[in-house]
Design a protein around this motif. Sequence first.
Motif, PDB file in Angstrom:
ATOM      1  N   VAL A 292     -16.083  31.912   3.236  1.00 58.00           N
ATOM      2  CA  VAL A 292     -14.699  32.327   3.059  1.00 58.00           C
ATOM      3  C   VAL A 292     -13.904  31.685   4.188  1.00 58.00           C
ATOM      4  O   VAL A 292     -14.417  31.536   5.302  1.00 58.00           O
ATOM      5  CB  VAL A 292     -14.575  33.871   3.115  1.00 58.00           C
ATOM      6  CG1 VAL A 292     -13.262  34.328   2.520  1.00 58.00           C
ATOM      7  CG2 VAL A 292     -15.725  34.537   2.395  1.00 58.00           C
ATOM      8  N   ALA A 293     -12.682  31.278   3.904  1.00 54.91           N
ATOM      9  CA  ALA A 293     -11.866  30.625   4.934  1.00 54.91           C
ATOM     10  C   ALA A 293     -10.439  31.155   4.893  1.00 54.91           C
ATOM     11  O   ALA A 293      -9.942  31.549   3.830  1.00 54.91           O
ATOM     12  CB  ALA A 293     -11.853  29.111   4.715  1.00 54.91           C
ATOM     13  N   VAL A 294      -9.799  31.183   6.060  1.00 56.04           N
ATOM     14  CA  VAL A 294      -8.366  31.490   6.137  1.00 56.04           C
ATOM     15  C   VAL A 294      -7.648  30.176   6.398  1.00 56.04           C
ATOM     16  O   VAL A 294      -8.004  29.421   7.320  1.00 56.04           O
ATOM     17  CB  VAL A 294      -8.058  32.492   7.269  1.00 56.04           C
ATOM     18  CG1 VAL A 294      -6.549  32.691   7.403  1.00 56.04           C
ATOM     19  CG2 VAL A 294      -8.744  33.823   7.005  1.00 56.04           C
ATOM     20  N   VAL A 295      -6.658  29.891   5.543  1.00 54.35           N
ATOM     21  CA  VAL A 295      -5.980  28.596   5.564  1.00 54.35           C
ATOM     22  C   VAL A 295      -4.474  28.832   5.558  1.00 54.35           C
ATOM     23  O   VAL A 295      -3.981  29.720   4.861  1.00 54.35           O
ATOM     24  CB  VAL A 295      -6.405  27.786   4.300  1.00 54.35           C
ATOM     25  CG1 VAL A 295      -5.599  26.522   4.149  1.00 54.35           C
ATOM     26  CG2 VAL A 295      -7.898  27.481   4.341  1.00 54.35           C
ATOM     27  N   ARG A 296      -3.736  28.041   6.359  1.00 51.58           N
ATOM     28  CA  ARG A 296      -2.267  28.130   6.327  1.00 51.58           C
ATOM     29  C   ARG A 296      -1.786  27.667   4.945  1.00 51.58           C
ATOM     30  O   ARG A 296      -2.431  26.797   4.325  1.00 51.58           O
ATOM     31  CB  ARG A 296      -1.663  27.213   7.386  1.00 51.58           C
ATOM     32  CG  ARG A 296      -2.092  27.561   8.807  1.00 51.58           C
ATOM     33  CD  ARG A 296      -1.250  28.660   9.420  1.00 51.58           C
ATOM     34  NE  ARG A 296      -1.605  28.815  10.830  1.00 51.58           N
ATOM     35  CZ  ARG A 296      -2.165  29.920  11.357  1.00 51.58           C
ATOM     36  NH1 ARG A 296      -2.411  30.979  10.601  1.00 51.58           N
ATOM     37  NH2 ARG A 296      -2.444  29.973  12.637  1.00 51.58           N
ATOM     38  N   PRO A 297      -0.628  28.217   4.483  1.00 49.29           N
ATOM     39  CA  PRO A 297      -0.154  27.866   3.134  1.00 49.29           C
ATOM     40  C   PRO A 297      -0.064  26.348   2.914  1.00 49.29           C
ATOM     41  O   PRO A 297      -0.410  25.859   1.837  1.00 49.29           O
ATOM     42  CB  PRO A 297       1.225  28.520   3.063  1.00 49.29           C
ATOM     43  CG  PRO A 297       1.195  29.616   4.073  1.00 49.29           C
ATOM     44  CD  PRO A 297       0.242  29.206   5.148  1.00 49.29           C
ATOM     45  N   ASP A 298       0.342  25.599   3.936  1.00 53.67           N
ATOM     46  CA  ASP A 298       0.476  24.143   3.787  1.00 53.67           C
ATOM     47  C   ASP A 298      -0.864  23.442   3.545  1.00 53.67           C
ATOM     48  O   ASP A 298      -0.889  22.294   3.105  1.00 53.67           O
ATOM     49  CB  ASP A 298       1.086  23.528   5.063  1.00 53.67           C
ATOM     50  CG  ASP A 298       2.587  23.776   5.124  1.00 53.67           C
ATOM     51  OD1 ASP A 298       3.146  24.234   4.100  1.00 53.67           O
ATOM     52  OD2 ASP A 298       3.185  23.530   6.196  1.00 53.67           O
ATOM     53  N   GLY A 299      -1.961  24.129   3.860  1.00 52.55           N
ATOM     54  CA  GLY A 299      -3.270  23.478   3.758  1.00 52.55           C
ATOM     55  C   GLY A 299      -4.013  23.781   2.467  1.00 52.55           C
ATOM     56  O   GLY A 299      -5.101  23.233   2.228  1.00 52.55           O
ATOM     57  N   ILE A 300      -3.444  24.658   1.627  1.00 52.61           N
ATOM     58  CA  ILE A 300      -4.199  25.138   0.460  1.00 52.61           C
ATOM     59  C   ILE A 300      -4.655  24.001  -0.457  1.00 52.61           C
ATOM     60  O   ILE A 300      -5.835  23.903  -0.808  1.00 52.61           O
ATOM     61  CB  ILE A 300      -3.357  26.161  -0.350  1.00 52.61           C
ATOM     62  CG1 ILE A 300      -3.121  27.422   0.488  1.00 52.61           C
ATOM     63  CG2 ILE A 300      -4.066  26.520  -1.648  1.00 52.61           C
ATOM     64  CD1 ILE A 300      -2.184  28.434  -0.158  1.00 52.61           C
ATOM     65  N   GLU A 301      -3.718  23.116  -0.824  1.00 49.90           N
ATOM     66  CA  GLU A 301      -4.085  22.054  -1.778  1.00 49.90           C
ATOM     67  C   GLU A 301      -5.139  21.129  -1.188  1.00 49.90           C
ATOM     68  O   GLU A 301      -6.103  20.761  -1.858  1.00 49.90           O
ATOM     69  CB  GLU A 301      -2.838  21.259  -2.210  1.00 49.90           C
ATOM     70  CG  GLU A 301      -1.957  22.013  -3.197  1.00 49.90           C
ATOM     71  CD  GLU A 301      -2.739  22.658  -4.362  1.00 49.90           C
ATOM     72  OE1 GLU A 301      -3.580  21.949  -4.973  1.00 49.90           O
ATOM     73  OE2 GLU A 301      -2.557  23.859  -4.623  1.00 49.90           O
ATOM     74  N   ARG A 302      -4.948  20.765   0.100  1.00 50.59           N
ATOM     75  CA  ARG A 302      -5.940  19.892   0.753  1.00 50.59           C
ATOM     76  C   ARG A 302      -7.308  20.585   0.836  1.00 50.59           C
ATOM     77  O   ARG A 302      -8.344  19.951   0.657  1.00 50.59           O
ATOM     78  CB  ARG A 302      -5.467  19.507   2.163  1.00 50.59           C
ATOM     79  CG  ARG A 302      -4.630  18.226   2.205  1.00 50.59           C
ATOM     80  CD  ARG A 302      -4.100  17.993   3.604  1.00 50.59           C
ATOM     81  NE  ARG A 302      -3.175  19.065   4.001  1.00 50.59           N
ATOM     82  CZ  ARG A 302      -3.043  19.558   5.226  1.00 50.59           C
ATOM     83  NH1 ARG A 302      -3.791  19.096   6.215  1.00 50.59           N
ATOM     84  NH2 ARG A 302      -2.174  20.497   5.494  1.00 50.59           N
ATOM     85  N   ALA A 303      -7.298  21.895   1.082  1.00 55.34           N
ATOM     86  CA  ALA A 303      -8.564  22.622   1.189  1.00 55.34           C
ATOM     87  C   ALA A 303      -9.294  22.612  -0.151  1.00 55.34           C
ATOM     88  O   ALA A 303     -10.493  22.333  -0.218  1.00 55.34           O
ATOM     89  CB  ALA A 303      -8.296  24.057   1.637  1.00 55.34           C
ATOM     90  N   LEU A 304      -8.565  22.901  -1.216  1.00 48.53           N
ATOM     91  CA  LEU A 304      -9.210  22.936  -2.538  1.00 48.53           C
ATOM     92  C   LEU A 304      -9.704  21.539  -2.921  1.00 48.53           C
ATOM     93  O   LEU A 304     -10.804  21.380  -3.443  1.00 48.53           O
ATOM     94  CB  LEU A 304      -8.241  23.485  -3.593  1.00 48.53           C
ATOM     95  CG  LEU A 304      -7.912  24.987  -3.425  1.00 48.53           C
ATOM     96  CD1 LEU A 304      -6.845  25.413  -4.429  1.00 48.53           C
ATOM     97  CD2 LEU A 304      -9.160  25.861  -3.587  1.00 48.53           C
ATOM     98  N   ASP A 305      -8.896  20.518  -2.635  1.00 45.10           N
ATOM     99  CA  ASP A 305      -9.316  19.131  -2.930  1.00 45.10           C
ATOM    100  C   ASP A 305     -10.593  18.807  -2.173  1.00 45.10           C
ATOM    101  O   ASP A 305     -11.537  18.250  -2.724  1.00 45.10           O
ATOM    102  CB  ASP A 305      -8.247  18.126  -2.475  1.00 45.10           C
ATOM    103  CG  ASP A 305      -7.097  18.057  -3.464  1.00 45.10           C
ATOM    104  OD1 ASP A 305      -7.230  18.660  -4.554  1.00 45.10           O
ATOM    105  OD2 ASP A 305      -6.069  17.418  -3.139  1.00 45.10           O
ATOM    106  N   SER A 306     -10.627  19.161  -0.882  1.00 47.08           N
ATOM    107  CA  SER A 306     -11.771  18.838  -0.037  1.00 47.08           C
ATOM    108  C   SER A 306     -13.035  19.530  -0.558  1.00 47.08           C
ATOM    109  O   SER A 306     -14.083  18.909  -0.703  1.00 47.08           O
ATOM    110  CB  SER A 306     -11.471  19.269   1.403  1.00 47.08           C
ATOM    111  OG  SER A 306     -12.641  19.293   2.170  1.00 47.08           O
ATOM    112  N   LEU A 307     -12.926  20.824  -0.864  1.00 46.75           N
ATOM    113  CA  LEU A 307     -14.104  21.562  -1.329  1.00 46.75           C
ATOM    114  C   LEU A 307     -14.573  21.049  -2.679  1.00 46.75           C
ATOM    115  O   LEU A 307     -15.765  20.897  -2.922  1.00 46.75           O
ATOM    116  CB  LEU A 307     -13.787  23.059  -1.411  1.00 46.75           C
ATOM    117  CG  LEU A 307     -13.711  23.755  -0.058  1.00 46.75           C
ATOM    118  CD1 LEU A 307     -13.086  25.138  -0.189  1.00 46.75           C
ATOM    119  CD2 LEU A 307     -15.101  23.875   0.555  1.00 46.75           C
ATOM    120  N   ARG A 308     -13.622  20.731  -3.552  1.00 47.62           N
ATOM    121  CA  ARG A 308     -14.014  20.286  -4.899  1.00 47.62           C
ATOM    122  C   ARG A 308     -14.660  18.903  -4.836  1.00 47.62           C
ATOM    123  O   ARG A 308     -15.573  18.608  -5.599  1.00 47.62           O
ATOM    124  CB  ARG A 308     -12.812  20.338  -5.847  1.00 47.62           C
ATOM    125  CG  ARG A 308     -12.485  21.787  -6.182  1.00 47.62           C
ATOM    126  CD  ARG A 308     -11.191  21.994  -6.924  1.00 47.62           C
ATOM    127  NE  ARG A 308     -10.959  23.427  -7.120  1.00 47.62           N
ATOM    128  CZ  ARG A 308      -9.798  23.955  -7.436  1.00 47.62           C
ATOM    129  NH1 ARG A 308      -8.738  23.190  -7.616  1.00 47.62           N
ATOM    130  NH2 ARG A 308      -9.685  25.256  -7.589  1.00 47.62           N
TER     131      ARG A 308
END
Length: 349
Positions: free
Chosen positions: A288-304
Amino acid sequence: MNADRQPAACPLPVETTDVVTLAHGEGGRLSRQLIRERIVSQFGSSREAMADAADIGTVDGSLAMTTDSFVVSPLFFPGGDIGSLAVYGTANDLAVSGARPLWLTLSLIIEEGFSLQTLDRVIESVRQAAALCEISVVAGDTKVVPVGAADGLFINTAGVGRFLEPRMSGLGGIEAGDAILVSGPIGKHGMAVMSSREGFGFTPPLQSDSAPLQKRTASLQESLGEDLVTMRDATRGGVAAVLHEWAEASGMTMRLKESAVPVTPDVRGASELLGLDPLYVANEGTFVAVVRPDGIERALDSLRTEGHELAAVIGTVVDTMNTAVVIERMLGTLHPLDEPAGAPLPRIC
Ligand code: MG
């Protein structure tokens, strides 16, 4: 009695035995043989391998250290075993702390009568898992205890890693408006071990998610930088336990949306059958991770990109609602999500 163990009748002749005897733990020739031939040889033996301490050299940067014990029952379960679990579990604690795993120690507590062949399988599994994690097994210990003083095999580890820069801000950095992400479907490890132990016989068997996380966590750190606040592997107590710790540390409320939480149909089915909420069930390759709103898309892209197609935003950090964790259930109603009081599933790691 566990099928991996056989009664240790007469301790002699020990040289030809196919089970671990108390003599293997007495520090004499049999101990040395056991350690040298069955364990050290698997991890690149050298003359220094039998010394009292390993020389691990010098390192640039800050070091992270963790320790863990593994008492999982059964020792082998769909998707893993106690050996790989010990390596991944330890390496993952370093990885989610933002460190690259480097060194591992391995202490074995073996019950008298344990099959040497099974021990070989476990050590081989440790070797493969350590290679996958690029972590070196640098020290270890072996103790043998009488029948009944342990259940087959327990493993204790310590892990050391080096923090990657930039460091995450950590629990103190959690702010209202941050997103809560999960890296994949939850509850797989606990349900796999439980089903295997109790002989539920699901077809196909439920598979544990036991796996190394360091590539995923390192890519996430690299792509998010300061937009990644903190991470935690959701082991004992599951996602619910992690969110309660974060709520306590930050003084904020973790607000979840049940419909956003990824659960595979097999885990959902088994959970309903057993009356368990997957949010409380252990994972061994999901974080589980806590991410700033600006990072959400990059986080999902990275994990996927790293193979976590079901990674999802499952909630938001909100200013305190006088409840640590709340969940919006499928029907749209808001309920508190209680902190797990004890382990609903004992001995799953
Ligand atoms: Mg952990």
